[in-house]
Design an enzyme around this catalytic site. Structure first.
Site, short mmCIF file in Angstrom:
data_model
loop_
_atom_site.label_atom_id
_atom_site.label_comp_id
_atom_site.label_asym_id
_atom_site.label_seq_id
_atom_site.Cartn_x
_atom_site.Cartn_y
_atom_site.Cartn_z
CB VAL A 1 -17.03 -40.70 56.65
CG1 VAL A 1 -15.46 -40.23 57.00
CG2 VAL A 1 -17.92 -40.83 57.89
CG HIS B 1 -11.86 -37.38 58.33
ND1 HIS B 1 -12.49 -36.48 58.88
CD2 HIS B 1 -10.57 -37.11 58.47
CE1 HIS B 1 -11.75 -35.60 59.79
NE2 HIS B 1 -10.48 -35.95 59.32
CB SER C 1 -15.15 -23.77 62.87
OG SER C 1 -14.02 -24.49 63.21
CG ASN D 1 -19.77 -21.02 60.50
OD1 ASN D 1 -20.58 -21.33 61.26
ND2 ASN D 1 -18.29 -21.42 60.72
#
Ligand code: ZN
Length: 243
Positions: A103, A119, A188, A212
Site C-alpha cells: 500500500v 490492498h 511467499s 525468494n
C-alpha cells in the site's frame, strides 16, 4: 549467488510478458517493515478494525492521529533496487502488468505503470458515506470529511478482517488469466490473496517464477530463484540491457 540466473534470462527471452506479483518483501529494503512477519509490528500493537473505526469517535481520532506518524514515515521511504528493476523490466517490454499487495505506492514512484493495488493505497482516502475517493499527498490532520457529502473519510487501504475491494482483484484475475509467466517477488505465494492468483495462473498452465530468499514449495511449472529480490532483479535488468 545461488540462483540459476542464466537459465532465467533465457527463459524470459522466450516468454517476454511477465505478470509481476509483489508483496511486503519488496519494500523492506526501503525501511518499510513486513507487518505480517511472524514477529511483525501488528502483533505487538493490535490493528484497529474497521468496526472499531466506524463505531467509536475516540478510536477514529486515535487512528487518524497515529496515521499522521505512519504517513510521514511512509512518505520518507524511497523506491529501492527491486522497485527500480521492475520498472526497468517494464521499460524493456518484459512486463505485462504489475499487481501488488503493498500500500506504500513505491512501485508507481519507481515508474511502474498503473500497478494494481490489491490492498488499496495509503495515498488515497475514501468516504464512508458515498464511497468517493481522493488522492492525498501529505498526512491528514484531524478527522477528514468528504467534500461531496460531509461524511467521515477513511484510509483507502484494506483493514484487517475486511475483504479485498472487488475491482482491483477482478483486474488482477484478468491479468493472471492472460499471463504465460507469473513472477512472484517479495511474497511467499502461499499467503492470500497472492496464493489464489498464483494458483489460477498455474491451473491455466502459466509458469510461476518465485524470487525468494527462502526455499518454498516447488511443484509443476514452478521455478524458485533463491536470492534476495534486491540482488536478483537488478542482475536480470543488467543482462537485459546487454541484449
Ligand atoms: Zn461522501
Amino acid at each position: 549467488m545461488t540462483y540459476p540466473i542464466a537459465d532465467l534470462e533465457a527463459f524470459i527471452d522466450r516468454h517476454p510478458r511477465l505478470l509481476v506479483l509483489t508483496g511486503a518483501g519488496c519494500s523492506t529494503d526501503s525501511g518499510i517493515p513486513d507487518y505480517r512477519d511472524t514477529d511483525g509490528a501488528w502483533k505487538r500493537k493490535p490493528p484497529v478494525t474497521f468496526q472499531a473505526f466506524t463505531g467509536n469517535d475516540t478510536t477514529r481520532r486515535r487512528y487518524w492521529a497515529r496515521s499522521l506518524v505512519g504517513w510521514r514515515y511512509f512518505g520518507m521511504a524511497e523506491p529501492n533496487a527491486t522497485h527500480r528493476a521492475l520498472a526497468r523490466l517494464e521499460e524493456h517490454g518484459k512486463v505485462s502488468r504489475l499487481v501488488t499487495q503493498n500500500v506504500d505506492g513505491l512501485h508507481a514512484r519507481a515508474g511502474s505503470t498503473e500497478p494494481i493495488e490489491l490492498h488499496g493505497s495509503l495515498w488515497r482516502v475514501r468516504c464512508t458515506g458515498c464511497e468517493a475517493e481522493r488522492a492525498i499527498d501529505e498526512p491528514i490532520e484531524g478527522l477528514p470529511t468528504c467534500g461531496e457529502c460531509g461524511a467521515l473519510e477513511r484510509p483507502g487501504v484494506v483493514w484487517f478482517g475486511e475483504s479485498l475491494p472487488e475491482e482491483p482483484f477482478e483486474l488482477a484475475i484478468q491479468a493472471v488469466m492472460r499471463a504465460q509467466v507469473v513472477l512472484v517477488v517479495g511474497t511467499s505465494g502461499v499467503v492470500q490473496p497472492a496464493a489464489s492468483l498464483v494458483e489460477m495462473g498455474r491451473a491455466r498452465g502459466a509458469t510461476v517464477i518465485e524470487v525468494n530468499p527462502e526455499a518454498s514449495a516447488g511443484g509443476r511449472n514452478r521455478i524458485a530463484l533463491l536470492g534476495r529480490a534486491g540482488e536478483v532483479l537488478p542482475e536480470l535488468v543488467r543482462r537485459a540491457n546487454q541484449t
